[in-house]
Design a protein around this motif. Structure first.
Motif, PDB file in Angstrom:
ATOM      1  N   TRP A 292      -2.314   3.605   8.221  1.00  0.00           N
ATOM      2  CA  TRP A 292      -2.347   4.943   7.632  1.00  0.00           C
ATOM      3  C   TRP A 292      -0.942   5.549   7.603  1.00  0.00           C
ATOM      4  O   TRP A 292      -0.627   6.373   6.740  1.00  0.00           O
ATOM      5  CB  TRP A 292      -3.313   5.847   8.390  1.00  0.00           C
TER       6      TRP A 292
ATOM      7  N   PHE B   4       0.357   4.052  -2.814  1.00  0.00           N
ATOM      8  CA  PHE B   4       0.000   5.437  -2.508  1.00  0.00           C
ATOM      9  C   PHE B   4       1.015   6.405  -3.115  1.00  0.00           C
ATOM     10  O   PHE B   4       0.662   7.524  -3.504  1.00  0.00           O
ATOM     11  CB  PHE B   4      -0.114   5.641  -0.997  1.00  0.00           C
TER      12      PHE B   4
ATOM     13  N   SER C  81      -7.969   4.813   4.724  1.00  0.00           N
ATOM     14  CA  SER C  81      -6.766   4.570   5.515  1.00  0.00           C
ATOM     15  C   SER C  81      -6.976   4.907   6.984  1.00  0.00           C
ATOM     16  O   SER C  81      -6.434   4.233   7.865  1.00  0.00           O
ATOM     17  CB  SER C  81      -5.593   5.400   4.972  1.00  0.00           C
TER      18      SER C  81
ATOM     19  N   ASN D 261      -9.361   6.870  -0.749  1.00  0.00           N
ATOM     20  CA  ASN D 261      -8.347   5.991  -0.178  1.00  0.00           C
ATOM     21  C   ASN D 261      -7.772   6.538   1.121  1.00  0.00           C
ATOM     22  O   ASN D 261      -7.432   5.776   2.034  1.00  0.00           O
ATOM     23  CB  ASN D 261      -7.228   5.764  -1.200  1.00  0.00           C
TER      24      ASN D 261
ATOM     25  N   SER E 293       0.812  -1.220   0.000  1.00  0.00           N
ATOM     26  CA  SER E 293       0.000   0.000   0.000  1.00  0.00           C
ATOM     27  C   SER E 293       0.842   1.266   0.000  1.00  0.00           C
ATOM     28  O   SER E 293       0.478   2.262  -0.638  1.00  0.00           O
ATOM     29  CB  SER E 293      -0.938   0.003   1.204  1.00  0.00           C
TER      30      SER E 293
ATOM     31  N   HIS F 110       0.696   4.389   4.441  1.00  0.00           N
ATOM     32  CA  HIS F 110       0.028   5.023   3.301  1.00  0.00           C
ATOM     33  C   HIS F 110       0.494   6.467   3.127  1.00  0.00           C
ATOM     34  O   HIS F 110       0.844   6.901   2.024  1.00  0.00           O
ATOM     35  CB  HIS F 110      -1.486   4.998   3.491  1.00  0.00           C
TER      36      HIS F 110
END
Length: 285
Positions: A232, A193, A224, A220, A189, A235
């Motif tokens: 998060w 991102f 997150s 997105n 991820s 990300h």
């Protein structure tokens, strides 16, 4: 009596044709059609060498298969996922990202595990980006990688695209270690991102309608911060790294394009590794 003129590449063959560039005599086998008359093979090869190779928007080389790196990355992620399913959680513990120091509850001795265990464990900052446990997790990431990554690879070229992907993943790992090092983190991820951020930058640079990518990116980001067990930190770290790299790639002046682009990549890489080092130092102190 006039002396017979022979092909310069085949002395046993008489000819009345000369290359329009160098004027050397050439036989029918050596003639290459040109806009005016014929040219010899050497002149044609020299002209081809001088012709600039086609370039992508970012200055990369145009490849025969513009999506090859994306396909390879998807294949690697799926291969590791299948290996995890075959081997079990042991592989997740060996490749996943975490850094913990504390007293062993059984022995009472101070111990460090994960990235905090030493420099020989730093491979986790990149291996964790190819690691998935759940079907939904790898499915979502690989679909996103294909939808976002494939067009971006064609836009950047292979080397720039791969470097963007890897450094974005490292940026995500650095953010995880700084904010939540004691939580096992895995998945592509962070790198994905980074590709989202890069796509937004290039869409802005090329004056495309940015509403679709901004809406997708916003959804997105909300995902997150609202879904449980979603990093998060990784990300946002990947998003920041990818966006900064893309700004350097998209807005580099043409006369110093390679220097600015690769310099930006190197700078983000150094910062990511430096932040990883700071995080590990804080954990082990």
């Amino acid at each position: 009596m006039d002396q017979a003129v022979c092909c310069y590449r085949h002395p046993d063959r008489e000819t009345g044709i000369r290359c329009t560039r160098c004027e050397r005599p050439i036989c029918p086998e050596c003639m290459v059609n040109a806009s005016v008359g014929f040219q010899c093979p050497e002149c044609v090869n020299e002209a081809n060498r001088r012709t600039a190779a086609p370039r992508t928007v970012a200055g990369g080389t145009v490849a025969a298969d513009p999506f090859l790196i994306t396909k390879i990355l998807i294949g690697l992620n799926i291969a590791v996922f299948l290996l995890v399913k075959a081997v079990g959680d042991r592989l997740v513990n060996d490749l996943g990202l975490y850094a913990i120091c504390g007293n062993d509850p059984f022995t009472g001795q101070h111990a460090c595990i994960g990235v905090a265990d030493g420099a020989d464990q730093w491979y986790r900052v990149i291996t964790s980006a190819f690691l998935h446990q759940e079907y939904w997790h790898i499915g979502f990431n690989m679909l996103s990688l294909w939808w976002i990554g494939a067009p971006l690879e064609r836009l950047l070229g292979r080397s720039r695209y791969l470097a963007l992907y890897v450094v974005s993943a490292l940026g995500g790992s650095a953010a995880v270690l700084l904010i939540s090092p004691d939580v096992l983190t895995l998945g592509a991820s962070g790198a994905v991102f980074g590709l989202f951020g890069a796509t937004a930058v290039f869409m802005r640079r090329m004056r495309y309608d940015m509403r679709p990518i901004l809406i997708l990116l916003a959804l997105n980001i909300v995902f997150s911060f609202t879904w449980a067990n979603v990093s998060w930190q990784g990300h946002m770290g990947g998003l920041i790294a990818g966006t900064v790299i893309a700004i350097g790639m998209a807005y580099a002046p043409r006369e110093r394009r390679d220097l600015v682009q690769w310099g930006t990549l190197a700078a983000v890489l150094v910062v990511s590794l430096a932040l990883t080092g700071v995080a590990v130092a804080q954990i082990t102190s």
